[in-house]
Design a protein around this motif. Structure first.
Motif, short mmCIF file in Angstrom:
data_model
loop_
_atom_site.label_atom_id
_atom_site.label_comp_id
_atom_site.label_asym_id
_atom_site.label_seq_id
_atom_site.Cartn_x
_atom_site.Cartn_y
_atom_site.Cartn_z
N ASN A 70 0.83 -1.22 0.00
CA ASN A 70 0.00 0.00 0.00
C ASN A 70 0.86 1.27 0.00
O ASN A 70 0.36 2.37 0.04
CB ASN A 70 -0.95 0.02 1.21
CG ASN A 70 -0.17 0.22 2.51
OD1 ASN A 70 1.07 0.30 2.50
ND2 ASN A 70 -0.88 0.31 3.61
N PHE A 71 2.19 1.08 0.07
CA PHE A 71 3.15 2.18 -0.06
C PHE A 71 3.15 3.18 1.09
O PHE A 71 3.61 4.30 0.92
CB PHE A 71 2.93 2.93 -1.38
CG PHE A 71 3.20 2.07 -2.55
CD1 PHE A 71 2.17 1.63 -3.34
CD2 PHE A 71 4.49 1.63 -2.81
CE1 PHE A 71 2.41 0.79 -4.41
CE2 PHE A 71 4.74 0.79 -3.87
CZ PHE A 71 3.70 0.37 -4.68
N GLU A 102 5.38 4.26 -7.57
CA GLU A 102 5.84 3.89 -6.22
C GLU A 102 6.40 2.48 -6.22
O GLU A 102 7.01 2.07 -5.25
CB GLU A 102 4.65 3.99 -5.25
CG GLU A 102 4.14 5.41 -5.08
CD GLU A 102 2.78 5.44 -4.42
OE1 GLU A 102 2.61 6.21 -3.47
OE2 GLU A 102 1.90 4.66 -4.84
N SER A 103 6.22 1.75 -7.31
CA SER A 103 6.68 0.35 -7.30
C SER A 103 8.10 0.24 -7.82
O SER A 103 8.52 -0.80 -8.31
CB SER A 103 5.75 -0.50 -8.18
OG SER A 103 5.84 -0.03 -9.51
N LYS A 107 -1.32 -2.55 -6.12
CA LYS A 107 -1.34 -1.57 -5.03
C LYS A 107 -2.59 -1.87 -4.22
O LYS A 107 -3.71 -1.76 -4.74
CB LYS A 107 -1.38 -0.14 -5.57
CG LYS A 107 -1.35 0.89 -4.46
CD LYS A 107 -1.19 2.30 -4.98
CE LYS A 107 -1.14 3.29 -3.80
NZ LYS A 107 -0.87 4.68 -4.26
#
Ligand code: WQD
Length: 357
Positions: free
Chosen positions: A36-37, A47-48, A66
């Motif tokens: 979920n970052f 973000e990945s 996500k």
């Protein structure tokens, strides 16, 4: 055709999760990854980035989502879309200080998130689980080295550690109630180091408190001076002692646990993942300086509240029952962490982002 059997990895883009996925892919597993970052690099286009680099390192693809474990609907889609046979659960909030400030946030994320995951696993008849636990569950150890027989939960000094202890007890109760569960909880000591490529590493975007990142950021000049919390412990040089373990040794420990679960039902088992060697703060500083030819200026301050004097593992049970042993040296932990730091002065933010994921 039968879909490939996959391992679901939660908290996949985190420090331990991303390194573990490298080893899982290299061991031939299909990986379904979710994150979920909350602890990844905020405000980046993709973000990945950590998982993209894992794909680059291994030359293998990851199915990536996500997803927050509190979003049961989205989590359920993942179980429907993939033939998952085992789960490795890393996703949790883990900042000790923050956990004392926001206990409800930690109980909600770390406990409710776990319960959501367990309910979906049961609904899909998936009972193989490797749980990321922590030596923190032992609190102040009454005997050293710490074995799995040491008492847990008695004097855990922070909310984060209590969430790990409560999840362990939840898993014990679950295993007692339903013999189909097949669970290994791995109690990490102090994870440090990075993949030898320097492409993935520990990249906390929130203020961090762990020793190794602080040493490294002082060495590279992003912080002026290291604070040593207390030099009046009853240890040889007065500074705190811990069992630092290379993150790639943790990664192989998870694959060994997966293989143990695949061999047959064991109910629930707990294993320490440590080297068995206690290293003081001062020793780590001196080793880091010598190995990387850098200086780490420091000042001595009073002890940090809640800190324990000495913690190190007896790793014999994991060695005998999982066929696993830590192999990386303290020097490699220091040189590998430094390579990551110098190749990525701003962590994953260094990457210019071309493609989303
Ligand atoms: C190590 C030693 C400090 C910072 C924590 C969590 C634990 C696990 C690992 C998740 C201690 C000293 C530290 C600094 C210092 N995390 N220190 N100056 O507290 O052993 O464990 O991280 O699973 O759950 O509790 O790790 O790196 O914070 O401290 O002198 O700036 O370094 O006093 O002796 P800790 P740490």
């Amino acid at each position: 055709m039968m879909a490939a059997q996959s391992v679901l990895v939660t908290g996949a883009s985190g420090y331990i999760g991303s390194h573990c996925i490298v080893t899982l892919l290299e061991a031939g597993y299909e990986v379904v990854a979710l994150d979920n970052f909350t602890n990844s690099v905020h405000g980046m286009k993709n973000e990945s980035i950590a998982l993209e680099r894992v794909e680059e390192i291994t030359g293998k693809k990851i199915s990536f989502y996500k997803c927050d474990l509190l979003d049961v609907e989205r989590l359920s889609e993942i179980f429907i879309n993939h033939k998952i046979t085992s789960v490795i659960h890393f996703a949790a909030m883990k900042a000790v200080g923050e956990s004392m400030q926001f206990p409800l946030l930690y109980y909600k994320n770390n406990l409710i998130g776990m319960i959501n995951l367990l309910e979906l696993m049961k609904a899909h008849e998936i009972f193989n689980l490797v749980f990321s636990s922590s030596c923190t569950v032992y609190g102040e150890p009454e005997k050293l080295p710490i074995t799995e027989e040491n008492e847990t939960g008695k004097n855990v000094t922070n909310v984060y550690g209590r969430t790990k202890y409560f999840v362990e007890e939840m898993l014990r109760d679950l295993s007692t109630a339903d013999e189909r569960w097949n669970i290994i909880a791995l109690r990490y000591f102090n994870p440090v180091g990075a993949h030898r490529s320097g492409r993935i590493g520990e990249d906390p975007t929130k203020p961090f408190t762990n020793l190794m990142p602080f040493i490294s950021q002082v060495a590279i000049g992003k912080k002026d001076v290291l604070t040593i919390f207390g030099d009046d412990y009853s240890t040889p040089d007065g500074t705190g002692i811990r069992d630092y373990i290379h993150v790639m040794d943790l990664a192989t420990g998870h694959v060994a646990a997966m293989k143990k679960l695949e061999k047959g039902k064991l109910g629930i088992k707990f294993y320490n993942l440590g080297t068995g060697a206690g290293v003081s703060v001062m020793s780590l500083i001196k080793t880091f300086e010598a190995v990387n030819n850098v200086k780490v200026p420091f000042v001595i301050q009073p002890r940090r509240q809640g800190d324990i004097s000495t913690m190190f593992a007896d790793p014999k049970l994991a060695e005998s029952e999982l066929g696993w042993k830590a192999v990386y040296t303290l020097e490699e932990m220091c040189s590998d962490f430094w390579r990551w730091q110098t190749m990525n002065p701003n962590g994953y933010k260094t990457e210019s982002h071309t493609n989303g994921h």
